[in-house]
Design a protein around this motif. Structure first.
Motif, PDB file in Angstrom:
ATOM      1  N   CYS A 236       1.039  -1.260  -0.357  1.00  0.00           N
ATOM      2  CA  CYS A 236       0.365   0.038   0.043  1.00  0.00           C
ATOM      3  C   CYS A 236       0.905   0.955   0.060  1.00  0.00           C
ATOM      4  O   CYS A 236       0.377   2.162  -0.934  1.00  0.00           O
ATOM      5  CB  CYS A 236      -1.107   0.429   1.447  1.00  0.00           C
ATOM      6  SG  CYS A 236      -1.754  -1.094   0.820  1.00  0.00           S
TER       7      CYS A 236
ATOM      8  N   HIS B  13      -1.861   4.689   7.764  1.00  0.00           N
ATOM      9  CA  HIS B  13      -2.289   3.378   8.485  1.00  0.00           C
ATOM     10  C   HIS B  13      -2.379   3.794   9.784  1.00  0.00           C
ATOM     11  O   HIS B  13      -1.904   3.936  10.837  1.00  0.00           O
ATOM     12  CB  HIS B  13      -1.809   2.014   7.460  1.00  0.00           C
ATOM     13  CG  HIS B  13      -0.047   2.183   8.063  1.00  0.00           C
ATOM     14  ND1 HIS B  13       0.716   1.900   8.940  1.00  0.00           N
ATOM     15  CD2 HIS B  13       0.957   2.861   6.885  1.00  0.00           C
ATOM     16  CE1 HIS B  13       1.876   1.944   8.729  1.00  0.00           C
ATOM     17  NE2 HIS B  13       1.679   2.814   7.883  1.00  0.00           N
TER      18      HIS B  13
ATOM     19  N   GLN C 223      -7.075  -0.062   9.740  1.00  0.00           N
ATOM     20  CA  GLN C 223      -6.783   0.552   7.656  1.00  0.00           C
ATOM     21  C   GLN C 223      -5.458   0.738   7.116  1.00  0.00           C
ATOM     22  O   GLN C 223      -4.750   1.896   7.791  1.00  0.00           O
ATOM     23  CB  GLN C 223      -7.811   1.701   8.130  1.00  0.00           C
ATOM     24  CG  GLN C 223      -9.322   0.979   7.984  1.00  0.00           C
ATOM     25  CD  GLN C 223     -11.523   2.003   7.784  1.00  0.00           C
ATOM     26  OE1 GLN C 223     -10.572   3.234   8.120  1.00  0.00           O
ATOM     27  NE2 GLN C 223     -11.567   1.508   8.319  1.00  0.00           N
TER      28      GLN C 223
ATOM     29  N   GLY D 230      -5.056   4.467   4.799  1.00  0.00           N
ATOM     30  CA  GLY D 230      -6.127   5.066   3.897  1.00  0.00           C
ATOM     31  C   GLY D 230      -5.579   6.247   3.371  1.00  0.00           C
ATOM     32  O   GLY D 230      -3.654   6.310   3.666  1.00  0.00           O
TER      33      GLY D 230
ATOM     34  N   LEU E 249      -6.781   2.001  -5.580  1.00  0.00           N
ATOM     35  CA  LEU E 249      -6.938   0.877  -4.640  1.00  0.00           C
ATOM     36  C   LEU E 249      -7.255  -0.648  -6.026  1.00  0.00           C
ATOM     37  O   LEU E 249      -6.570  -1.710  -5.090  1.00  0.00           O
ATOM     38  CB  LEU E 249      -8.114   1.442  -4.337  1.00  0.00           C
ATOM     39  CG  LEU E 249      -9.068  -0.046  -3.264  1.00  0.00           C
ATOM     40  CD1 LEU E 249      -8.089  -0.152  -1.944  1.00  0.00           C
ATOM     41  CD2 LEU E 249      -9.940   0.784  -2.578  1.00  0.00           C
TER      42      LEU E 249
ATOM     43  N   GLU F 101     -16.366   0.587  -3.665  1.00  0.00           N
ATOM     44  CA  GLU F 101     -16.485   0.224  -2.863  1.00  0.00           C
ATOM     45  C   GLU F 101     -15.862  -1.292  -3.926  1.00  0.00           C
ATOM     46  O   GLU F 101     -16.431  -1.181  -4.873  1.00  0.00           O
ATOM     47  CB  GLU F 101     -17.776  -0.589  -2.192  1.00  0.00           C
ATOM     48  CG  GLU F 101     -18.128  -0.007  -0.934  1.00  0.00           C
ATOM     49  CD  GLU F 101     -19.453  -0.721  -0.479  1.00  0.00           C
ATOM     50  OE1 GLU F 101     -18.842  -0.037   0.900  1.00  0.00           O
ATOM     51  OE2 GLU F 101     -19.671  -1.591  -0.706  1.00  0.00           O
TER      52      GLU F 101
ATOM     53  N   GLY G 296     -12.271  -2.555   1.106  1.00  0.00           N
ATOM     54  CA  GLY G 296     -12.331  -1.428   0.544  1.00  0.00           C
ATOM     55  C   GLY G 296     -13.383  -0.040  -0.139  1.00  0.00           C
ATOM     56  O   GLY G 296     -13.611  -0.509  -0.667  1.00  0.00           O
TER      57      GLY G 296
ATOM     58  N   LEU H  65      -9.308   0.975   3.318  1.00  0.00           N
ATOM     59  CA  LEU H  65      -9.048  -0.550   3.161  1.00  0.00           C
ATOM     60  C   LEU H  65      -9.189  -1.434   4.555  1.00  0.00           C
ATOM     61  O   LEU H  65      -8.412  -0.956   5.518  1.00  0.00           O
ATOM     62  CB  LEU H  65      -8.221  -0.566   2.519  1.00  0.00           C
ATOM     63  CG  LEU H  65      -6.828  -0.732   2.684  1.00  0.00           C
ATOM     64  CD1 LEU H  65      -6.258  -2.526   3.138  1.00  0.00           C
ATOM     65  CD2 LEU H  65      -6.221  -0.307   0.767  1.00  0.00           C
TER      66      LEU H  65
END
Length: 410
Positions: free
Chosen positions: A26, A106, A125, A127, A146, A266, A279, A303
């Motif tokens: 990520c 995160h 999470q 984000g 994502l 989503e 997510g 997520l």
């Protein structure tokens, strides 16, 4: 013995490796999209979430870890990340500095709900939040980011998108929806009845099967968008299609938070049983001003790391076995199998058992270690300078000479 609180789990061993793998993917992806790391407090004023998430939401109404601290402040553990990042953006006067700002974060979030599979009271999470960029291309960009993360982690998911309109078309749609809901109020669940007076849009998020059937005839926001919102939503679909991202338009997708405007999306996966969101996010162009900053565009996503971990853990357990498990049935042979195991480690991953156990217990241990080759020495094997070998993939077994072990394994 003192134990972890219900719904708050330790992350260690293989789970910790998965957690780090997800975070690394990520972070690497977000940096390539121009995002920078931000760390925000886990404890905030309760008012922050009441104003941003919405007092009508289940998060604020039922799930927040809220308390009064020793100074008499009304505080809570953060239930989500966006509001805190927006608060930091305003507090540090970034809304006045100009220019696009992009952040990723995160860490732990907290919601007091009934712990169950995939839903913990402390969950994690990752984000991202982008400020001051109003182009629909940025909406597409965060969705593509994502989507890229999911592909890198080999997670299959379906993208659902919707437009919630703006300050012009949403109020008009709200009136139509409110009229429909009042006409069907007696048939709705108690939560939906409550939401009719607090925030009727949230009724669309109801998961009760009976309510979902009634809502099939509800007016749709996608049929009530003004020219600007409809044009941007059409452009979003065009960009996603041009970049190879498939999607479904879901006119009832509202994301469960009050701050979304225009784009909402989503990613839903069936890899952990029933279809569930792994997510999602959207645009929140009014949130910065609503929390006291200057009017600023905003868009982002978050997520669920535990959801990702569950999917990846399930996949890894099905992957090909690797390595060797070597053991003895009697402790007097431990020295011999230890020497053999050390020699084998020059070429293979080897797990050496230092305990003498019966064959079935050793086989169970080898299975738990996900080993491919099982080697064992008992009395007969020791007399003949042999090892019992079992291939745990092919389910075949035979005795092999210790001198020929490399040849047999290869």
């Amino acid at each position: 013995m003192i134990q972890a609180l219900r719904g708050m789990n330790d992350i260690m061993d293989d789970e910790a490796k998965l957690y780090k793998k997800i975070i690394d993917v990520c972070e690497d992806t977000a940096k390539k999209y121009g995002y920078e790391y931000i760390e925000i407090p886990k404890l905030e004023e309760t008012a922050l979430f009441k104003r941003s998430v919405g007092e009508s939401s289940d998060i604020v109404g039922k799930e927040m870890y809220q308390f009064t601290d020793k100074s008499g402040n009304d505080v809570c553990l953060r239930p989500e990340g966006t509001a805190g990042v927006v608060r930091a953006f305003i507090e540090h006067k970034m809304d006045r500095a100009g220019g696009v700002k992009k952040y990723f974060y995160h860490g732990s979030m907290f919601r007091y709900e009934r712990p169950q599979k995939g839903r913990l009271r402390e969950f994690h999470q990752f984000g991202i939040e982008c400020f001051s960029e109003g182009s629909v291309y940025e909406d597409a960009s965060v969705i593509l980011m994502l989507s890229e993360i999911l592909k890198k982690l080999d997670i299959e998911a379906t993208l659902k998108i919707n437009s919630l309109g703006d300050g012009d078309c949403m109020p008009k749609y709200r009136e139509k929806l409110l009229k429909f809901l009042k006409e069907n109020e007696n048939e709705l669940c108690s939560d939906c009845k409550r939401r009719i007076s607090t925030n009727p849009i949230r009724v669309l998020d109801c998961k009760v099967e009976h309510c979902q059937k009634i809502l099939q005839n509800a007016p749709l926001i996608t049929e009530n968008l003004n020219e600007i919102c409809a044009g941007e939503f059409s452009k979003l679909q065009e960009i996603l299609t041009a970049n190879g991202v498939t999607f479904e338009v879901d006119p009832k997708l509202v994301r469960g938070l009050d701050y979304y405007t225009k784009t909402a999306f989503e990613f839903v996966s069936g890899e952990i049983g029933s279809q569930s969101a792994v997510g999602g996010g959207g645009r929140y162009d009014n949130l910065v001003a609503f929390l006291g900053g200057r009017p600023t565009f905003g868009v982002g996503f978050a997520l669920g790391i535990e959801r990702f971990m569950e999917i990846l853990s399930s996949k890894e357990s099905k992957q090909k076995r690797v390595g060797i498990y070597i053991c003895a049935l009697d402790k007097k042979y431990i020295d011999k199998i230890f020497k053999i195991g050390i020699d084998l480690r020059r070429n293979f991953k080897v797990e050496i058992s230092y305990e003498a156990k019966n064959l079935q217990k050793h086989l169970k241990n080898a299975d738990n270690k996900n080993a491919e080759i099982f080697l064992c020495m008992g009395e007969n094997e020791a007399k003949n300078d042999e090892l019992f070998m079992k291939n745990l993939i092919a389910k075949t077994n035979k005795n092999i000479k210790i001198a020929e072990i490399l040849k047999e394994i290869r």
